[in-house]
Design an enzyme around this catalytic site. Structure first.
Site, PDB file in Angstrom:
ATOM      1  N   HIS A  70      43.382  47.219  36.513  1.00 11.68           N
ATOM      2  CA  HIS A  70      42.505  46.104  36.152  1.00 11.68           C
ATOM      3  C   HIS A  70      43.179  45.330  35.020  1.00 11.68           C
ATOM      4  O   HIS A  70      44.024  45.859  34.290  1.00 11.68           O
ATOM      5  CB  HIS A  70      41.147  46.614  35.690  1.00 11.68           C
ATOM      6  CG  HIS A  70      40.310  47.173  36.791  1.00 11.68           C
ATOM      7  ND1 HIS A  70      38.966  47.412  36.642  1.00 11.68           N
ATOM      8  CD2 HIS A  70      40.617  47.550  38.059  1.00 11.68           C
ATOM      9  CE1 HIS A  70      38.476  47.899  37.767  1.00 11.68           C
ATOM     10  NE2 HIS A  70      39.466  48.003  38.636  1.00 11.68           N
ATOM     11  N   GLU A  81      42.169  44.451  32.113  1.00  9.31           N
ATOM     12  CA  GLU A  81      42.005  45.066  30.785  1.00  9.31           C
ATOM     13  C   GLU A  81      42.983  46.215  30.587  1.00  9.31           C
ATOM     14  O   GLU A  81      43.608  46.330  29.531  1.00  9.31           O
ATOM     15  CB  GLU A  81      40.575  45.608  30.616  1.00  9.31           C
ATOM     16  CG  GLU A  81      39.493  44.567  30.753  1.00  9.31           C
ATOM     17  CD  GLU A  81      38.901  44.464  32.152  1.00  9.31           C
ATOM     18  OE1 GLU A  81      37.680  44.254  32.246  1.00  9.31           O
ATOM     19  OE2 GLU A  81      39.658  44.585  33.138  1.00  9.31           O
TER      20      GLU A  81
END
Length: 172
Positions: A66, A68
């Site tokens: 992801h 992040e």
């Protein structure tokens, strides 16, 4: 700082939040160009970018890739430290439970996100994971920064994807 047009004080933190969110939006566009869900993230410490990333679980064959997580990994490598206290993470979409866990473990101090994620958002939408009492680290959060463009890039991506599937189904 005074805005000369309206002669009212401008909160420098809001200006910086929008500046860094625009950087995250540019990264989200890169993800979209690769056919990935368009989410971008930037890690900032003392006004300096130390990590950045965008969604790439498909192209990297990594379900944890992801935006992040990619940004946290890059920041930790850059700083040669897995603890990122004092850092702000800017991300275009409300983080999921996995990402919230990584944020807590990395000791990010602040998370600023754009659009909420009603199905899997773990900050305010589907869950409030940062509020869990057993965590030994507290994270300041701010949602809704450039929410409209952050939400639009996601909805446009999925609209295009649905249209391509409809067209593909017609030709079969």
């Amino acid at each position: 700082m005074i805005d000369p047009v309206i002669s009212a004080p401008v909160n420098p933190s809001l200006v910086n939040d929008e500046r860094w969110m625009n950087c995250a939006l540019a990264l989200a566009a890169q993800a979209a160009d690769l056919g990935e869900v368009p989410v971008g993230a930037v890690v900032v410490i003392d006004g300096q970018e130390v990590g950045a990333g965008f969604n790439k679980p498909i192209s990297s064959c990594d379900p944890t890739a992801h935006a992040e997580i990619c940004a946290l990994r890059q920041a930790a490598a850059y700083l040669n430290n897995y603890r990122l206290s004092g850092a702000t993470l800017y991300v275009t979409l409300e983080p999921c439970t996995m990402c919230v866990g990584a944020i807590v473990h990395s000791r990010i101090s602040r998370v600023v996100y754009g659009a909420t994620e009603p199905k899997a958002g773990a900050v305010e939408s589907a869950r409030r994971t940062f509020d869990e009492p057993h965590f030994n680290w507290r994270v300041e959060t701010r949602g809704g920064v450039l929410a409209e463009p952050c939400g639009r890039i996601i909805s446009d991506f999925f609209s295009r994807r649905r249209e391509l599937r409809r067209q593909s189904a017609k030709t079969e």
